[in-house]
Write a protein that holds these residues in place. Structure first.
Motif: not given
Length: 250
Positions: A203-206, A190-195, A166-184
């Motif tokens: 929010s934004t997705d990366v 990532m999803t970043y949310e502001v409430h 939480t920074v000031g009046r706003r709450d920030y949350k980051g989510w993460s997930a991963a999937v394999p894309t090859g042998p290495e």
């Protein structure tokens, strides 16, 4: 300046605050390793410096060292440069480079190198170029400090909250997930949310690719370039010091 794909173009404002927990947990271990890595000559390089948490460790731990902070993301670099220009923060000892590590104009002799939470951005071929550069440029007695983040081998990582604050009046949350894309490699999502007052503001997705590496793999790659990679600090930090090795190589 060479073109660079910026994985942090949409998420840069969240990076420093959301990785602060990692530095709180492991910053002292990074500093302890940094204290042993500075050679007698040459500046110390901070790779993927972001807003400067690693640069700050270098400045505090090596009070006589010149620091070259390499950060190709313009948004992250804006924070870094403003800090480096502050005489009370950088003391005139920090030079900021906007290129990526393999394009940056670095001195022929380096007193050390720090690369925290960044190695997965480099492909195996690019890593080989980094080890070659270190073998050629690390001053006698100096070292590079890198770390390996999980997953060390491709695996599915279910979506979880990675950070919230939480920074000031706003709450920030980051989510993460991963999937394999090859042998290495995996692809992180990532999803970043502001409430505010419990209501979503935006929010934004990366997505970005990440190259996995085990400690054994790192030691083998380093050895092929005449370097020895030795673990240091707690296992959870994934820290390794790379130095010139007697007889190391394949």
């Amino acid at each position: 300046m060479p073109a660079h794909h910026d994985d942090y173009a949409r998420s840069a404002e969240f990076i420093d605050v959301m990785i602060a927990g990692w530095w709180e947990a492991f910053g002292a271990h990074v500093a302890e390793a940094v204290a042993s890595m500075k050679g007698a000559e040459g500046p110390v390089v901070d790779v993927g410096a972001g807003g400067g948490p690693g640069t700050r460790v270098l400045l505090d731990t090596l009070p006589e060292a010149e620091v070259i902070a390499v950060e190709p993301s313009p948004a992250l670099r804006a924070v870094l440069l403003s800090r480096a220009a502050d005489p009370f923060w950088g003391g005139g000892r920090v030079t900021v480079h906007g290129e990526d590590l393999l394009s940056a104009r670095l001195p022929e002799r380096l007193g050390g190198l720090l690369a925290m939470n960044v190695l997965g951005h480099f492909t195996p071929h690019q890593r080989a170029r980094i080890w070659t550069m270190l073998a050629d440029r690390l001053a006698p007695g100096s070292a590079a400090l890198v770390n390996l983040l999980p997953p060390h081998e491709p695996a599915t990582i279910e979506r979880v909250v990675m950070s919230e604050l939480t920074v000031g009046r706003r709450d920030y949350k980051g989510w993460s997930a991963a999937v394999p894309t090859g042998p290495e490699s995996v692809r992180w999502s990532m999803t970043y949310e502001v409430h505010e007052a419990g209501e979503p503001v935006w929010s934004t997705d990366v997505d970005y690719d990440w190259w996995c590496l085990t400690g054994e793999g790192l030691r083998a790659e380093a050895a092929r370039h005449g370097l020895e990679a030795a673990p240091t600090g707690p296992d959870e930090a994934g820290l390794f010091l790379l130095r010139h090795g007697a007889g190391a190589g394949a």
